[in-house]
Design a protein around this motif. Structure first.
Motif, mmCIF file in Angstrom:
data_model
loop_
_atom_site.group_PDB
_atom_site.id
_atom_site.type_symbol
_atom_site.label_atom_id
_atom_site.label_comp_id
_atom_site.label_asym_id
_atom_site.label_seq_id
_atom_site.Cartn_x
_atom_site.Cartn_y
_atom_site.Cartn_z
ATOM 1 N N LEU A 287 8.696 -17.169 25.764
ATOM 2 C CA LEU A 287 7.590 -17.600 24.288
ATOM 3 C C LEU A 287 6.554 -17.662 24.437
ATOM 4 C CD1 LEU A 287 8.371 -16.087 21.971
ATOM 5 C CD2 LEU A 287 9.583 -17.832 21.337
ATOM 6 N N ASN A 288 6.496 -18.852 24.839
ATOM 7 C CA ASN A 288 5.380 -19.613 24.840
ATOM 8 C C ASN A 288 3.809 -19.004 25.597
ATOM 9 O OD1 ASN A 288 5.507 -22.189 23.550
ATOM 10 N ND2 ASN A 288 6.444 -22.799 25.230
ATOM 11 N N ALA A 289 4.726 -18.082 26.581
ATOM 12 C CA ALA A 289 3.842 -16.686 27.405
ATOM 13 C C ALA A 289 3.253 -15.865 26.726
ATOM 14 C CB ALA A 289 4.360 -16.773 28.504
ATOM 15 N N VAL A 290 4.226 -15.044 25.461
ATOM 16 C CA VAL A 290 4.183 -14.078 24.406
ATOM 17 C C VAL A 290 3.059 -14.353 23.501
ATOM 18 C CG1 VAL A 290 4.645 -12.862 22.654
ATOM 19 C CG2 VAL A 290 5.922 -13.307 25.588
ATOM 20 N N ILE A 291 3.119 -15.614 23.277
ATOM 21 C CA ILE A 291 2.240 -16.532 22.272
ATOM 22 C C ILE A 291 0.931 -17.142 22.927
ATOM 23 C CG2 ILE A 291 1.664 -18.438 20.541
ATOM 24 C CD1 ILE A 291 5.303 -18.512 20.628
ATOM 25 N N GLY A 292 0.670 -17.193 23.812
ATOM 26 C CA GLY A 292 -0.371 -17.370 24.233
ATOM 27 C C GLY A 292 -1.486 -16.493 24.926
ATOM 28 N N LEU A 293 -0.839 -15.351 24.921
ATOM 29 C CA LEU A 293 -1.002 -14.035 25.577
ATOM 30 C C LEU A 293 -1.611 -13.017 24.576
ATOM 31 C CD1 LEU A 293 1.148 -12.698 28.541
ATOM 32 C CD2 LEU A 293 -1.634 -13.328 28.108
ATOM 33 N N GLY A 294 -0.889 -13.503 22.982
ATOM 34 C CA GLY A 294 -1.088 -12.686 22.137
ATOM 35 C C GLY A 294 -2.338 -13.206 20.917
ATOM 36 N N HIS A 295 -2.303 -14.825 21.312
ATOM 37 C CA HIS A 295 -4.045 -15.343 20.633
ATOM 38 C C HIS A 295 -4.707 -14.406 21.405
ATOM 39 C CE1 HIS A 295 -5.745 -17.736 18.811
ATOM 40 N NE2 HIS A 295 -6.415 -18.741 19.931
ATOM 41 N N LEU A 296 -4.061 -14.183 23.144
ATOM 42 C CA LEU A 296 -6.166 -13.759 24.161
ATOM 43 C C LEU A 296 -5.879 -12.720 23.861
ATOM 44 C CD1 LEU A 296 -4.922 -15.273 27.093
ATOM 45 C CD2 LEU A 296 -6.702 -15.799 25.740
ATOM 46 N N ALA A 297 -4.909 -11.826 23.114
ATOM 47 C CA ALA A 297 -5.122 -10.414 23.131
ATOM 48 C C ALA A 297 -5.720 -10.545 21.671
ATOM 49 C CB ALA A 297 -3.673 -9.767 22.984
ATOM 50 N N MET A 298 -5.429 -10.581 20.690
ATOM 51 C CA MET A 298 -6.268 -10.740 19.289
ATOM 52 C C MET A 298 -7.262 -10.715 19.554
ATOM 53 S SD MET A 298 -3.491 -12.534 16.671
ATOM 54 C CE MET A 298 -5.196 -12.348 15.600
ATOM 55 N N LYS A 299 -8.187 -12.251 20.426
ATOM 56 C CA LYS A 299 -9.040 -12.083 19.980
ATOM 57 C C LYS A 299 -9.917 -10.534 20.790
ATOM 58 C CE LYS A 299 -9.364 -16.866 20.917
ATOM 59 N NZ LYS A 299 -9.313 -18.171 21.933
ATOM 60 N N HIS A 300 -9.512 -10.006 22.105
ATOM 61 C CA HIS A 300 -10.376 -9.166 22.228
ATOM 62 C C HIS A 300 -9.722 -7.990 22.231
ATOM 63 C CE1 HIS A 300 -12.097 -11.177 25.503
ATOM 64 N NE2 HIS A 300 -10.557 -12.267 25.401
ATOM 65 N N ALA A 301 -9.038 -7.396 20.964
ATOM 66 C CA ALA A 301 -8.981 -6.408 20.079
ATOM 67 C C ALA A 301 -9.940 -5.646 20.076
ATOM 68 C CB ALA A 301 -7.714 -6.749 19.459
ATOM 69 N N SER A 302 -9.954 -4.178 19.515
ATOM 70 C CA SER A 302 -10.944 -3.361 19.432
ATOM 71 C C SER A 302 -11.758 -3.133 17.631
ATOM 72 C CB SER A 302 -11.155 -2.593 20.845
ATOM 73 O OG SER A 302 -10.014 -1.539 20.143
ATOM 74 N N ASP A 303 -9.555 -2.849 17.039
ATOM 75 C CA ASP A 303 -9.885 -2.432 15.514
ATOM 76 C C ASP A 303 -8.788 -3.494 14.763
ATOM 77 O OD1 ASP A 303 -7.170 -1.488 17.307
ATOM 78 O OD2 ASP A 303 -7.582 0.505 17.421
ATOM 79 N N ASP A 304 -8.745 -2.941 14.295
ATOM 80 C CA ASP A 304 -8.007 -3.826 13.093
ATOM 81 C C ASP A 304 -6.362 -3.419 13.256
ATOM 82 O OD1 ASP A 304 -10.255 -4.482 12.100
ATOM 83 O OD2 ASP A 304 -10.197 -3.246 10.306
ATOM 84 N N ARG A 305 -6.623 -2.201 14.067
ATOM 85 C CA ARG A 305 -4.606 -2.079 13.783
ATOM 86 C C ARG A 305 -4.005 -2.614 14.775
ATOM 87 N NH1 ARG A 305 -2.439 4.173 14.564
ATOM 88 N NH2 ARG A 305 -0.552 3.557 14.217
ATOM 89 N N GLN A 306 -4.657 -3.039 15.587
ATOM 90 C CA GLN A 306 -4.378 -3.539 17.179
ATOM 91 C C GLN A 306 -4.366 -5.081 16.228
ATOM 92 O OE1 GLN A 306 -6.748 -3.060 20.339
ATOM 93 N NE2 GLN A 306 -6.136 -1.372 20.864
ATOM 94 N N ARG A 307 -4.981 -5.352 15.794
ATOM 95 C CA ARG A 307 -5.093 -6.869 15.356
ATOM 96 C C ARG A 307 -4.327 -7.433 14.599
ATOM 97 N NH1 ARG A 307 -11.014 -6.757 15.182
ATOM 98 N NH2 ARG A 307 -10.922 -5.979 13.466
ATOM 99 N N ASP A 308 -3.338 -6.273 13.821
ATOM 100 C CA ASP A 308 -2.249 -6.170 12.712
ATOM 101 C C ASP A 308 -0.883 -6.406 13.467
ATOM 102 O OD1 ASP A 308 -1.536 -6.464 10.496
ATOM 103 O OD2 ASP A 308 -0.606 -4.463 10.604
ATOM 104 N N TYR A 309 -1.245 -5.512 15.165
ATOM 105 C CA TYR A 309 0.219 -5.377 15.290
ATOM 106 C C TYR A 309 -0.037 -7.148 16.030
ATOM 107 C CZ TYR A 309 0.169 -0.745 14.991
ATOM 108 O OH TYR A 309 0.722 0.855 14.112
ATOM 109 N N LEU A 310 -1.071 -7.132 16.968
ATOM 110 C CA LEU A 310 -1.119 -8.472 18.053
ATOM 111 C C LEU A 310 -0.776 -9.674 16.702
ATOM 112 C CD1 LEU A 310 -3.478 -8.277 19.660
ATOM 113 C CD2 LEU A 310 -1.633 -8.249 20.519
ATOM 114 N N SER A 311 -0.331 -9.995 15.479
ATOM 115 C CA SER A 311 -0.725 -10.533 14.092
ATOM 116 C C SER A 311 0.726 -10.850 14.053
ATOM 117 C CB SER A 311 -1.846 -10.654 12.703
ATOM 118 O OG SER A 311 -0.773 -11.267 12.204
#
Length: 339
Positions: A287-311
């Motif tokens: 789960l920590n891995a998921v949280i960490g990867l999610g955080h990294l993914a949010m930094k490189h998300a290209s649009d708001d919709r992806q950032r909403d899903y990742l949030s």
């Protein structure tokens, strides 16, 4: 011539006169003798008769009566005085004896215990009111009866011989049995237990036996009731003791079972805590891995919709991580490992 005198007449007259004088003198002498005899009777014979009467009354065990009149010559007067003193002492002694006998009679009649006195032939000569009430026989009816009539038939044979042997041994008193309790029988034939003692006394060569009896019917009934009660109490105590022993055994068994259950529960709890700790650790790592990867993914998300899903993924992961941490803390508390 000689003169002749006839003295016959003169002699006869002189003789007559002499006889008259002699008769007068004899009459006077007889009167004097009678007077002396009367005086002797008053002074000697009457006191001696009084002495004789007093001695007769004394020898027949009667009262001395009136004192002898002390009117006589000095010797008889002293004798009369001595007899009067002796008679007074005898009267005083007889009065004291009567008073003593009355006191003894009063004590015997007032005694709560039955008192029976028999003579050497073992026939009743004294039967006090308590004995009359105890046996249901009037005192007048009991006098003269043989002692054995107050015993059950099975004890009558040989009883007289036992009493005689007691008298021959010279014992003054003893209990009538080793247990001091014997059986007697009432007028209506009912037997009852008595405490009995016997004593003997010899008076004027005649032997008398006195039995003192106490009806112990009520006491023995009470003793039997106490024995029965004690036996019942002992039985109940034994029953209660056995029941308590069984209950104690059950309690010990239940305690052992509880201890075993406690050990099993503790083992189960420890296993559960270990399982939860391991599972929490195993779940938290990915789960920590998921949280960490999610955080990294949010930094490189290209649009708001992806950032909403990742949030949303990030928030859900944080909530899940908090829940897992709470579970892990609970498992530490149960395992006594919480810092």
């Amino acid at each position: 011539a000689l003169l002749a005198f006839d003295l016959t007449f003169d002699y006869a007259v002189a003789k007559q006169q002499a006889l008259q004088r002699l008769g007068f003198q004899l009459a006077i002498a007889a009167l004097i003798v009678l007077t002396v005899l009367w005086m002797l009777r008053a002074a000697v014979t009457q006191p001696l008769a009084a002495f004789k009467d007093m001695v007769g009354r004394i020898s027949s065990a009667e009262e001395a009566g009136e004192p002898v009149v002390e009117q006589a010559p000095s010797e008889l007067r002293e004798l009369a005085s001595s007899f009067n003193r002796m008679g007074q002492r005898l009267a005083d002694g007889q009065a004291q004896l009567r008073n003593s006998n009355e006191r003894v009679e009063g004590l015997v009649d007032a005694a709560m215990d039955g008192i029976i006195t028999v003579n050497g032939d073992q026939r009743v000569v004294r039967f006090n009111p308590a004995a009359a009430a105890m046996f249901g026989v009037q005192t007048e009816q009991a006098l003269g009866l043989p002692l054995e009539v107050f015993l059950p038939y099975r004890f009558r044979e040989g009883h007289a011989a036992l009493v005689r042997r007691f008298g021959e041994r010279g014992e003054s008193a003893r209990a009538m049995s080793r247990s001091a309790v014997v059986n007697a029988v009432r007028r209506d034939g009912r037997e009852f237990p008595v405490e009995a003692s016997i004593s003997q006394l010899t008076i004027d060569g005649q032997r008398y036996y006195t039995a003192i009896l106490r009806d112990v019917t009520e006491r023995m009934r009470a003793e039997q009731e106490i024995k029965t009660l004690n036996a019942n109490l002992e039985a109940r105590v034994e029953e209660r003791t056995a029941a308590l022993s069984q209950a104690n055994a059950r309690l010990l068994q239940q305690d052992a079972e509880l201890r075993e259950a406690k050990v099993a529960a503790e083992n189960s709890t420890r296993m559960k805590s270990d399982f939860l700790a391991n599972m929490s650790h195993e779940i938290r790592t990915p789960l920590n891995a998921v949280i960490g990867l999610g955080h990294l993914a949010m930094k490189h998300a290209s649009d708001d919709r992806q950032r909403d899903y990742l949030s949303k993924i990030q928030n859900a992961s944080q909530q899940l991580l908090g829940l897992i941490n709470d579970i892990l803390d609970l498992s530490k508390i149960e395992a006594n490992k919480l810092d």
